[in-house]
Design an enzyme around this catalytic site. Structure first.
Site, PDB file in Angstrom:
ATOM      1  CG  ASN A 106     -31.867 -12.321 -37.748  1.00 23.12           C
ATOM      2  OD1 ASN A 106     -32.856 -13.036 -37.511  1.00 23.12           O
ATOM      3  ND2 ASN A 106     -30.653 -12.606 -37.294  1.00 23.12           N
ATOM      4  CD  GLU A 132     -28.085 -13.554 -32.020  1.00 23.39           C
ATOM      5  OE1 GLU A 132     -29.152 -13.883 -32.562  1.00 23.39           O
ATOM      6  OE2 GLU A 132     -27.761 -12.367 -31.829  1.00 23.39           O
ATOM      7  CD  GLU A 177     -25.099  -9.958 -38.249  1.00 25.42           C
ATOM      8  OE1 GLU A 177     -25.986  -9.108 -38.351  1.00 25.42           O
ATOM      9  OE2 GLU A 177     -25.273 -11.045 -37.691  1.00 25.42           O
ATOM     10  N   GLY A 226     -26.547  -6.050 -30.967  1.00 28.91           N
ATOM     11  CA  GLY A 226     -27.433  -5.729 -29.847  1.00 28.91           C
ATOM     12  C   GLY A 226     -26.790  -4.892 -28.756  1.00 28.91           C
TER      13      GLY A 226
HETATM   14  P1  13P Z   1     -28.866  -5.878 -33.935  1.00 30.80           P
HETATM   15  O1  13P Z   1     -29.192  -5.042 -35.145  1.00 30.80           O
HETATM   16  O2  13P Z   1     -30.010  -5.994 -32.965  1.00 30.80           O
HETATM   17  O3  13P Z   1     -27.575  -5.455 -33.315  1.00 30.80           O
HETATM   18  O4  13P Z   1     -28.643  -7.384 -34.459  1.00 30.80           O
HETATM   19  C1  13P Z   1     -27.792  -7.592 -35.522  1.00 30.80           C
HETATM   20  C2  13P Z   1     -27.940  -8.991 -35.968  1.00 30.80           C
HETATM   21  O5  13P Z   1     -27.512  -9.908 -35.287  1.00 30.80           O
HETATM   22  C3  13P Z   1     -28.630  -9.231 -37.246  1.00 30.80           C
HETATM   23  O6  13P Z   1     -28.447 -10.531 -37.681  1.00 30.80           O
END
Ligand code: 13P
Length: 252
Positions: A11, A98, A166, A172
């Site tokens: 993503n 998000e 997630e 992140g």
């Molecule tokens: P990260 O791998 O940057 O933590 O992001 C995960 C994410 O939100 C994938 O959709």
């Protein structure tokens, strides 16, 4: 139907300009030389989708990060699932945290968007995950079961649906849940899927997402009922992403 292959999906979020196409070309070359044991998907920003599709890459599926709840109409600036299918998307990420947090998308909206994605023939990657407050209050399972039950349309199949767990606090942040916790949450998701969708529920891929990188991917992908990864930051560079995908070479 037979169980789909595991999926490692990238993503890109709001990252990537035309120069980034080189990373996808490089990734496709790596994959061409290695015959990976999982499917590979990139969800770039919508501005890059057509250019990538025109590259006719053999080893990478292309998807989008969102779609509208409606098929078409007066929705300035929005994009429908049908349009995304039309330009070559095979998958659409729906209900990423998000979007849930930043755009007020609740389970009902996620369910409608997933229905759109499924209706036009793409696979909806429906995201669920708890906040840090819910995690600390030990409400993770309750939140996930509720999100799964309300967000997934009743006609879900192993072909038109993938779930991505997630934890919001892991995205992140460099933090990942313990193996025990990932195992517990994925087992509960599997149980609810089987209760709702029977045999198909047993085959729907359940991805883990949140700070996946080349160092922790083997551990996370080895967990029972983890059928792939949804990767953010570490999917932007072909080398990093390929190192995660290559973890599947170590499995039987
Ligand atoms: P990260 O791998 O940057 O933590 O992001 C995960 C994410 O939100 C994938 O959709």
């Amino acid at each position: 139907m037979i169980k789909p292959k595991p999926l490692v999906a990238g993503n890109w979020k709001m990252n990537g300009l035309r120069a980034s196409l080189n990373e996808i070309i490089k990734l496709n070359d790596f994959l061409g030389r290695s015959a990976p044991k999982c499917d590979v998907l990139i969800c770039p920003p919508v501005t890059l989708i057509s250019s990538i599709v025109q590259l006719n890459l053999e080893h990478v599926f292309i998807g989008s990060q969102d779609c509208h709840t409606n098929t078409n109409g007066a929705h300035t600036g929005d994009i429908s699932a049908e349009m995304l299918r039309d330009i070559g998307c095979s998958h659409i990420i729906i209900g990423h945290s998000e979007r849930r947090v930043g755009h007020g998308e609740d389970n009902e909206i996620v369910n409608k968007k997933a229905t759109q994605a499924q209706t036009v023939g793409t696979t909806a990657i429906i995201c669920v995950g708890e906040t840090i407050h819910e995690y600390e209050a030990k409400k993770t399972l309750e939140v996930i079961v509720s999100q799964i039950n309300s967000s997934i349309p009743s006609h879900a199949t192993a072909e038109n649906t993938i779930i991505a767990y997630e934890p919001i606090w892991a995205i992140g942040s460099g933090k990942v849940p313990t193996v025990g916790s990932v195992k517990e949450v994925h087992a509960v998701i599997r149980k609810v899927l089987v209760e709702r969708f029977g045999n198909d529920g047993d085959k729907i891929n359940i991805l883990y997402g949140g700070s996946v990188n080349a160092s922790n991917a083997h551990t996370l992908m080895s967990v029972v009922n983890v059928n792939g990864a949804l990767v953010g930051g570490a999917s932007l560079k072909a080398d990093d992403f390929f190192n995660i995908i290559s973890v599947y070479d170590q499995f039987d």
